[in-house]
Design an enzyme around this catalytic site. Structure first.
Site, PDB file in Angstrom:
ATOM      1  N   GLU A 188       0.792  -1.232   0.000  1.00 41.79           N
ATOM      2  CA  GLU A 188       0.000   0.000   0.000  1.00 41.79           C
ATOM      3  C   GLU A 188       0.831   1.293   0.000  1.00 41.79           C
ATOM      4  OE1 GLU A 188      -1.353  -0.006   4.713  1.00 41.79           O
ATOM      5  OE2 GLU A 188      -2.503  -1.201   3.271  1.00 41.79           O
ATOM      6  N   GLU A 388      -5.950  -8.054   1.242  1.00 44.49           N
ATOM      7  CA  GLU A 388      -6.378  -7.834   2.621  1.00 44.49           C
ATOM      8  C   GLU A 388      -7.844  -7.437   2.620  1.00 44.49           C
ATOM      9  OE1 GLU A 388      -4.232  -5.234   5.266  1.00 44.49           O
ATOM     10  OE2 GLU A 388      -2.296  -5.809   4.400  1.00 44.49           O
ATOM     11  N   TRP A 431      -7.789 -10.962   6.055  1.00 45.45           N
ATOM     12  CA  TRP A 431      -6.853 -10.434   7.061  1.00 45.45           C
ATOM     13  C   TRP A 431      -7.535 -10.522   8.416  1.00 45.45           C
ATOM     14  CZ3 TRP A 431      -1.859  -8.784   6.964  1.00 45.45           C
ATOM     15  CH2 TRP A 431      -1.388  -8.143   8.108  1.00 45.45           C
TER      16      TRP A 431
END
Length: 492
Positions: A188, A388, A431
């Site tokens: 990210e 995620e 996640w």
């Protein structure tokens, strides 16, 4: 008896839910052949063993020790308990597992000699996964920059990191590439670069670790260097390893879905600006070789530019996009700001949707569908992996996490809807596999397995969500009709 109670609990949770009325209307079999389901952790949050076997500190260690609160020194002790954890993954039925490599464990000083003990640990972990039929998806950088490089030149603020990171990746490709076929370079980068700028999230990033120079410029410098680093790494793999190892290299993007706060024209325009800044600043260069026009126009000379050679290197450098998604944000036009940073540049405020907070989210699966449709429609429908997605719960609460089951069921269904609508999404990773060291709020964890952090043995216990996910992965909870007529309920 455990399965009977589990199924009964799930039935009751949905029976009284007002959010998800059409339950269990899909199964794993409805997904395309080859679609992978997995779960995920990151090195610092799972491994522990922070000062063992020649590992040196990363910026995670420095920041959390400076806060005088919980740290990841022990975390889940995955460094010593990885065989036990892989067995749990196998028993659950995971197709794949996402993990990251600790740069400061493998190359403790950030560059130079490889640590043989760190190398052995990762080889053993990867071999353990493969021997159990679990495909490793490896993230090279999950926010844990070696502190030595931060001290030496400011980490992501300096272009020196491009060569250092590429050399680190070279070691990983050479040593692990015969086992690993799916690589994500940087976790990210948009959140790493912009996360400390008015988004309400505090990460060990350039924003919260140290500034060198003008903060309103450094955010864009950090992101630019991450993109160039990714491109350099992907280029290395394609030139040196791809023909022999036949793997793929991608990058991840943190994705809020964004909707206007009101129906006003100002909020609608602010929402598009926010998408350009927050999503487009990563995705646009990967597809078109440059930043979105709105970002270039607003940021002006503070935004680094790509040379022709760099643009060609970045364009088409990702074999896939790793999507990280949890929730939705309202976007409102920002009427005034005295700051010159990412948020004021995009001239928009991000407001949590509904009752969502930074650690607890409403069940809003249409947001993930929105993200996947946006990527499909605006960026050429690249291969996507959801790397995620998950829901937190209070760590001290019971193992009966029916709220997490509701969340996962809804979002996996959203992925299926997206695939049916033409999105080239190829995998979903929940996640997190177990409760990890969580930096936003250690009291809220995301795990399918409860970890008793007060127990010297750090005992793992399956939550209701672990049983549900395992049942889904093994094809034993395919429809509400089958669930209600399975005999499990009549036996009670």
């Amino acid at each position: 008896m455990e399965h009977i109670l589990f199924l009964f609990t799930i039935f009751l949770s949905f029976a009284f839910s007002t959010r998800c009325n059409d339950v269990y209307t899909y199964s794993k079999k409805d997904f395309p052949e080859g679609f992978v389901f997995g779960s995920a952790v990151s090195a610092y949050q799972w491994e522990g063993a922070a000062d063992e076997d020649e590992r040196k500190p990363s910026i995670w260690d420095t920041i959390f020790h400076s806060r005088k609160g919980p740290t990841g020194d022990v975390a889940c002790d995955g460094y010593h308990k990885y065989k036990e954890d892989v067995r749990l993954m196998y028993d659950m039925g995971l197709d794949a597992f996402r993990l990251s490599i600790s740069w400061s464990r493998l190359i403790p000083s950030g560059r130079g000699p490889v640590n043989p003990k760190g190398l052995r640990f990762y080889k053993n972990l990867l071999d353990e996964l493969k021997s159990h039929g679990i495909e490793p998806h490896v993230t090279l950088y999950h926010d844990d920059l070696p502190q030595t490089l931060e001290d030496e030149y400011g980490g992501w603020f300096d272009r020196k990191i491009i060569d250092d990171f590429t050399a680190f990746a070279d070691v990983c490709f050479r040593e692990f590439g015969n086992t690993v076929k799916f690589w994500s370079t940087i976790n990210e980068p948009n959140m790493l670069a912009f996360g400390g700028s008015g988004l309400g999230i505090k990460l060990p990033t350039p924003q919260t670790n140290s500034y060198r120079g003008n903060s309103s410029t450094n955010q864009y410098i950090a992101l630019h260097n991450m993109l160039l680093t990714h491109a350099s790494t992907a280029s290395l793999y394609k030139k040196k390893y791809k023909d022999k190892q036949n793997g793929s290299v991608g990058i991840t993007c943190f994705t809020y879905w964004m909707v206007p706060f009101t129906s006003s024209k100002e909020d609608e325009m602010a929402t598009q600006r926010a998408k350009d800044f927050f999503l487009g600043s990563v995705l646009h260069p990967l597809v078109f070789g440059d930043y979105p026009g709105s970002v270039k126009r607003i940021v002006g000379k503070r935004l680094p530019s790509f040379s022709k050679e760099e643009s060609d290197l970045v364009k088409n450098s990702s074999d896939f996009i790793g999507v990280i998604h949890y929730t939705i944000m309202y976007i409102a036009h920002l009427t005034s700001s005295t700051d010159q940073d990412f948020v004021s540049d995009m001239n928009a405020s991000l407001i949590p949707f509904g009752n969502s907070t930074l650690v607890k989210y409403d069940v809003l699966p249409w947001g993930l569908e929105g993200v996947l449709a946006y990527i499909k429609e605006n960026y050429g429908n690249p291969p996507v992996y959801i790397l995620e997605n998950g829901q937190s719960s209070n760590h001290s609460s019971s193992l009966n996490d029916v709220g997490r089951v509701e969340y996962l069921h809804a979002y996996i269904g959203a992925v299926l809807n997206s695939v049916r609508n033409g999105s080239d999404t190829r995998g979903y990773f929940q996640w997190s596999f177990m409760d990890l060291f969580e930096f936003l709020d250690p009291n809220y964890t995301y795990g399918l397995y409860y970890v008793n952090f007060s127990d010297p043995e750090l005992k793992r216990s399956p939550k209701t969500s672990a049983l549900w996910y395992s049942a889904f992965l093994n094809g034993t909870t395919s429809s509400s009709h089958e669930l209600k007529n399975s005999g499990s309920f009549s036996a009670l």
